[in-house]
Design a protein around this motif. Structure first.
Motif, short mmCIF file in Angstrom:
data_model
loop_
_atom_site.label_atom_id
_atom_site.label_comp_id
_atom_site.label_asym_id
_atom_site.label_seq_id
_atom_site.Cartn_x
_atom_site.Cartn_y
_atom_site.Cartn_z
N UNK A 19 17.98 2.72 31.07
CA UNK A 19 18.30 2.58 32.50
C UNK A 19 17.94 1.17 32.98
N UNK A 20 16.79 0.67 32.54
CA UNK A 20 16.40 -0.69 32.93
C UNK A 20 17.40 -1.70 32.37
N UNK A 21 17.69 -1.59 31.09
CA UNK A 21 18.57 -2.57 30.44
C UNK A 21 19.95 -2.60 31.06
N UNK A 22 20.53 -1.43 31.30
CA UNK A 22 21.87 -1.38 31.88
C UNK A 22 21.89 -2.03 33.26
N UNK A 23 20.82 -1.84 34.00
CA UNK A 23 20.75 -2.46 35.33
C UNK A 23 20.54 -3.97 35.22
N UNK A 24 19.69 -4.41 34.31
CA UNK A 24 19.51 -5.86 34.13
C UNK A 24 20.82 -6.54 33.75
N UNK A 25 21.62 -5.85 32.95
CA UNK A 25 22.89 -6.42 32.49
C UNK A 25 24.04 -6.20 33.47
N UNK A 26 23.76 -5.45 34.54
CA UNK A 26 24.80 -5.20 35.54
C UNK A 26 25.90 -4.28 35.04
N UNK A 73 19.41 -3.71 21.14
CA UNK A 73 19.88 -4.84 20.32
C UNK A 73 21.41 -4.92 20.34
N UNK A 74 22.08 -3.79 20.33
CA UNK A 74 23.55 -3.78 20.44
C UNK A 74 23.99 -4.42 21.76
N UNK A 75 23.35 -4.04 22.83
CA UNK A 75 23.70 -4.60 24.15
C UNK A 75 23.44 -6.11 24.18
N UNK A 76 22.36 -6.54 23.55
CA UNK A 76 22.07 -7.98 23.48
C UNK A 76 23.17 -8.72 22.73
N UNK A 80 26.51 -11.12 25.68
CA UNK A 80 25.81 -12.40 25.67
C UNK A 80 25.70 -12.97 27.08
N UNK A 81 24.65 -13.71 27.30
CA UNK A 81 24.47 -14.34 28.60
C UNK A 81 23.11 -14.06 29.18
#
Length: 216
Positions: A19-26, A73-76, A80-81
């Motif tokens: 949930x945190x990661x998806x929000x950080x990545x928008x 890691x997949x999302x990273x 990119x960015x």
């Protein structure tokens, strides 16, 4: 673009990370709650998404992904960015090492199934199951976070776990601190961790991912 769907349990540390990661990545997503207390993760319908019967499972890019750190890691790699991990090899190792303290050393021995077993063993031996659970959590969450704190002190690099914006290590840390607080683990002596936690809590991505704001 196909809808992103997170199969989620509100109090799951691993789900909280995503949930945190998806929000950080928008990344916009829809939540499908999976109730662990009613064995929703063992339902044949859910097992189609994760044969392990664990949350989270993430539907994204036409795929069904499991294991939260692997998903991070997949999302990273595919978004990119932002940089959930730094670009240099040494930095990536450090972030992975910090993340693994939480996700591989603390979390597995403090999850629901393991702790239920500890409580059952305590009851079998005529001991108070709740006391056994509290002592177990204090020992393993406390010692794990102490190691994390020491690792932060070895190579200070910025305002967060690594660098000047939150990444994968912070994403793993904050849900574990939620668990520590839930089980009454004393974290007052972890100065570096607490400073980072305060900085994270000021960010909308972390605030809005908190279990108290999730469908149950």
């Amino acid at each position: 673009m196909a809808e992103v769907v997170l199969h989620d349990y509100w109090r799951s540390s691993a789900s909280y990370r995503l949930r945190i990661a998806l929000r950080l990545l928008g990344i916009e997503y829809r939540t499908v709650p999976v109730d662990l207390l009613t064995q929703g993760h063992k339902n044949p319908e859910f097992l189609k998404y994760n044969p392990q019967g664990l949350v989270p499972a993430l539907e994204i890019d036409g795929l069904i992904l499991t294991q939260s750190v692997a998903i991070l890691e997949y999302l990273d790699e595919t978004r990119p960015g932002y940089g959930l991990l730094p670009s240099d090899s040494i930095g990536r190792h450090r972030v992975r090492a910090l993340s693994h303290v939480i996700a591989m050393d603390i979390h597995p021995i403090c999850n629901l199934g393991v702790v239920r077993n500890i409580m059952d063993i305590a009851t079998t031996h005529g001991e108070d199951a709740n006391v056994a659970r509290s002592e177990w959590m204090a020992k393993y969450i406390g010692s794990g976070l102490a190691g994390f704190e020491a690792m932060l002190a070895q190579t200070p690099t910025g305002d967060f776990c690594h660098g000047d914006r939150p990444g994968m290590a912070d994403i793993c840390l904050i849900p574990q601190l939620y668990n520590a607080d839930r089980w009454g683990v004393d974290t007052s002596g972890f100065h570096k961790i607490n400073v980072i936690a305060e900085r994270c809590s000021a960010l909308a991505a972390f605030e809005n991912a908190h279990p108290d704001k999730c469908p149950q």
